[in-house]
Design a protein around this motif. Structure first.
Motif, short mmCIF file in Angstrom:
data_model
loop_
_atom_site.label_atom_id
_atom_site.label_comp_id
_atom_site.label_asym_id
_atom_site.label_seq_id
_atom_site.Cartn_x
_atom_site.Cartn_y
_atom_site.Cartn_z
N PRO A 65 0.81 -1.22 0.00
CA PRO A 65 0.00 0.00 0.00
C PRO A 65 0.85 1.28 0.00
CG PRO A 65 -0.67 -1.50 1.77
CD PRO A 65 0.52 -2.12 1.13
N LYS A 66 2.04 1.21 0.61
CA LYS A 66 2.90 2.41 0.66
C LYS A 66 3.52 2.70 -0.70
CE LYS A 66 3.34 1.42 5.45
NZ LYS A 66 3.59 0.08 5.99
N ILE A 67 3.90 1.64 -1.42
CA ILE A 67 4.43 1.81 -2.79
C ILE A 67 3.32 2.44 -3.65
CG2 ILE A 67 5.15 0.56 -4.88
CD1 ILE A 67 7.39 0.16 -3.09
N ASP A 68 2.12 1.96 -3.48
CA ASP A 68 0.97 2.46 -4.24
C ASP A 68 0.82 3.98 -4.03
OD1 ASP A 68 -1.46 2.84 -5.50
OD2 ASP A 68 -2.51 1.25 -4.44
N LEU A 69 0.89 4.39 -2.77
CA LEU A 69 0.75 5.83 -2.44
C LEU A 69 1.89 6.65 -3.02
CD1 LEU A 69 -0.41 6.13 1.28
CD2 LEU A 69 -1.52 7.06 -0.77
N LEU A 70 3.13 6.16 -2.79
CA LEU A 70 4.32 6.86 -3.29
C LEU A 70 4.28 7.02 -4.80
CD1 LEU A 70 7.45 5.31 -1.51
CD2 LEU A 70 6.84 7.74 -1.62
N ALA A 71 3.82 5.93 -5.47
CA ALA A 71 3.84 5.89 -6.94
C ALA A 71 2.97 6.98 -7.56
CB ALA A 71 3.37 4.51 -7.42
N ARG A 72 1.98 7.44 -6.80
CA ARG A 72 1.08 8.47 -7.35
C ARG A 72 1.82 9.75 -7.71
NH1 ARG A 72 -4.25 6.96 -3.71
NH2 ARG A 72 -3.87 4.78 -4.14
N GLY A 73 2.97 9.98 -7.03
CA GLY A 73 3.74 11.19 -7.34
C GLY A 73 4.95 10.90 -8.22
N GLY A 74 4.99 9.73 -8.85
CA GLY A 74 6.19 9.36 -9.63
C GLY A 74 5.90 9.07 -11.08
N GLU A 75 6.99 8.97 -11.86
CA GLU A 75 6.91 8.71 -13.30
C GLU A 75 7.07 7.20 -13.55
OE1 GLU A 75 7.17 8.07 -17.03
OE2 GLU A 75 6.51 10.08 -16.39
N PRO A 76 6.02 6.51 -14.05
CA PRO A 76 6.07 5.05 -14.15
C PRO A 76 7.06 4.51 -15.19
CG PRO A 76 3.92 5.91 -14.87
CD PRO A 76 4.70 7.07 -14.38
N HIS A 77 7.52 5.39 -16.10
CA HIS A 77 8.45 4.86 -17.13
C HIS A 77 9.86 5.41 -16.97
CE1 HIS A 77 5.08 2.89 -18.89
NE2 HIS A 77 4.42 4.03 -18.94
N LYS A 78 10.14 5.98 -15.80
CA LYS A 78 11.48 6.54 -15.61
C LYS A 78 12.54 5.45 -15.56
CE LYS A 78 14.27 9.87 -13.35
NZ LYS A 78 14.39 11.01 -12.47
N TYR A 79 12.25 4.36 -14.86
CA TYR A 79 13.22 3.26 -14.76
C TYR A 79 12.61 2.01 -15.36
CZ TYR A 79 15.53 6.48 -11.64
OH TYR A 79 16.13 7.59 -11.13
N HIS A 80 13.49 1.18 -15.93
CA HIS A 80 12.99 -0.06 -16.55
C HIS A 80 13.57 -1.27 -15.83
CE1 HIS A 80 10.88 1.94 -19.75
NE2 HIS A 80 11.85 2.84 -19.65
N PHE A 81 12.67 -2.10 -15.35
CA PHE A 81 13.10 -3.30 -14.63
C PHE A 81 12.73 -4.56 -15.43
CE2 PHE A 81 12.27 -0.05 -11.30
CZ PHE A 81 13.60 0.17 -10.97
N THR A 82 13.41 -5.64 -15.04
CA THR A 82 13.27 -6.91 -15.76
C THR A 82 11.86 -7.47 -15.74
OG1 THR A 82 15.44 -7.41 -14.86
CG2 THR A 82 14.27 -9.24 -15.87
N LYS A 83 11.41 -7.87 -16.94
CA LYS A 83 10.16 -8.65 -17.00
C LYS A 83 10.54 -10.08 -17.34
CE LYS A 83 7.30 -5.69 -19.42
NZ LYS A 83 6.25 -5.77 -20.41
N PRO A 84 10.01 -11.06 -16.61
CA PRO A 84 10.44 -12.46 -16.83
C PRO A 84 9.92 -13.01 -18.15
CG PRO A 84 8.59 -12.38 -15.33
CD PRO A 84 8.94 -10.94 -15.62
N LYS A 85 10.62 -14.02 -18.65
CA LYS A 85 10.13 -14.72 -19.84
C LYS A 85 9.71 -16.12 -19.42
CE LYS A 85 12.97 -12.09 -23.02
NZ LYS A 85 13.55 -11.25 -21.94
N ILE A 86 8.46 -16.24 -19.03
CA ILE A 86 7.95 -17.54 -18.57
C ILE A 86 6.88 -17.99 -19.55
CG2 ILE A 86 6.80 -18.75 -16.64
CD1 ILE A 86 9.43 -17.69 -15.70
N GLU A 87 6.99 -19.24 -19.97
CA GLU A 87 6.01 -19.81 -20.92
C GLU A 87 4.62 -19.90 -20.30
OE1 GLU A 87 6.41 -21.60 -24.18
OE2 GLU A 87 8.00 -20.08 -24.16
N GLY A 88 3.60 -19.89 -21.12
CA GLY A 88 2.23 -20.15 -20.67
C GLY A 88 1.70 -19.07 -19.74
N LEU A 89 0.88 -19.49 -18.78
CA LEU A 89 0.20 -18.51 -17.92
C LEU A 89 0.83 -18.42 -16.52
CD1 LEU A 89 -3.50 -19.29 -18.97
CD2 LEU A 89 -2.01 -17.46 -19.79
#
Ligand code: KG4
Ligand code: ZN
Length: 339
Positions: free
Chosen positions: A184-208
């Motif tokens: 919940p604290k990340i959620d609140l903090l994020a409201r004042g931030g730029e969502p595309h400023k930093y890029h983090f790893t997205k996993p490559k997992i097959e299926g769902l």
């Protein structure tokens, strides 16, 4: 006649008691435990002790709020797992004694099934999905895409192979020095931030299936590197870091959910569990509805994080199917789904 059920949820760090009449909730009272924040996570031993202290006053408060005499109760329900064993034992022991004393049936409920069935609570302003629907269940311990064919017929299509989505929020928050629960604290903090400023790893997992441990490690190493160069980096950038992390987690969840909707050809999508309170996830799901991809079902905030109203509605369907629990029903820390 619709049953009046008293339901107890005690799987983690909140003691919650609800009273339901049919599919309507008459009271939903939760005693939160503050003690864990200073330890950076839930301490099981402390949680069980706090449940012991909270359970009687919470039951009394729920009965009072519902205006129901205990003699009017048709059944007692409890969470039988998954969760912390000591915490589950407090709730189940109380429920069993209460059912025995009142001479009414006992109902046991799977915590994650209950998160999903919260969507069937009858409440003004809450729309209920028809079957079948897909449900993304995202909590501190689980991340799953479930095909819900009926209240007692659910099938897991995909699940996390390591950390849960809520855990990813909490662990990243911890790395940033934010106390538990960090989601919940990340959620609140994020409201004042730029969502595309930093890029983090997205996993490559097959299926769902999902994976979040790579993201956590990537986030940790990135912060360690930046803090070496500038010890004030986290403090200065925390809103952007929170927003970027949150948007990565939401993107991972939405990608798999979209694939599941295509695969199953189901255009009713719900979300459940603590992380369903996340504002970025909620708005991504609403956008999908606006784009005509599917109809989105978001639970009321009070039914997102752990609560006993969801245990009561799940118990109602068990009552209807006459699936009562025995007094020797054991609780299980790792209870399997769809039992
Ligand atoms: O379902 P829940 O209340 O308990 C479990 O069964 O685990 O989920 C708790 C999880 C925690 O990881 C918490 O950080 C996360 O849900 N959470 C959130 C938000 N509210 C709760 N995560 C992100 N954004 C939120 N607004
Ligand atoms: Zn939960």
């Amino acid at each position: 006649m619709d049953p009046i059920i008293l339901a107890i949820e005690s799987s983690c760090d909140d003691t919650s008691v609800a009273i339901s009449h049919g599919r309507r909730i008459l009271a939903n009272v939760t005693a939160n435990q503050q003690i864990h924040a200073e330890f950076g996570g839930v301490v099981p031993e402390l949680a069980s002790r706090a449940h012991q202290q909270n359970i009687v006053p919470t039951v009394e408060a729920a009965l009072k709020r519902a205006g129901i005499d205990r003699q009017a109760l048709s059944a007692i329900a409890f969470t039988s797992g998954p969760g912390l064993l000591g915490s589950l034992l407090v709730g189940s022991s109380f429920a069993k004694s209460f059912a025995l004393a009142l001479e009414v049936p006992l109902l046991e409920v799977h915590h994650m099934e209950a998160h999903i069935l919260a969507h069937l609570i009858e409440k003004e302003g809450q729309k209920n999905p028809d079957f079948p629907f897909l449900c993304l269940t995202v909590s501190g311990g689980h991340t799953q895409i479930v095909r819900v064919n009926g209240p007692l017929d659910m099938q897991i299509l995909g699940a996390t192979i390591d950390d849960a989505a809520g855990e990813a929020f909490d662990k990243a928050a911890k790395i940033m020095g934010i106390p538990y629960p960090g989601g919940p604290k990340i959620d609140l903090l994020a409201r004042g931030g730029e969502p595309h400023k930093y890029h983090f790893t997205k996993p490559k997992i097959e299926g769902l299936d999902f994976s979040f441990s790579g993201l956590k490690t990537n986030f940790l190493y990135f912060l360690q590197k930046e803090m070496k160069a500038d010890p004030h980096f986290i403090e200065r950038e925390k809103a952007h870091l929170a927003a970027s992390l949150q948007s990565t987690i939401v993107a991972i969840l939405m990608e798999k959910l979209t694939a599941a909707s295509h695969q199953e050809q189901i255009k009713r999508v719900a979300v459940a569990g603590g992380v369903s309170a996340n504002s970025a996830l909620r708005s991504a799901l609403r956008d999908k509805e606006k784009q005509g991809a599917w109809e989105t079902f978001l639970p009321d905030f009070e039914f997102c994080t752990d609560n006993a109203a969801m245990i009561a509605i799940a118990a109602y369907y068990r009552w209807q199917a006459q699936r009562f629990a025995r007094l020797d029903q054991a609780v299980e820390a790792r209870k399997t789904f769809g039992g």
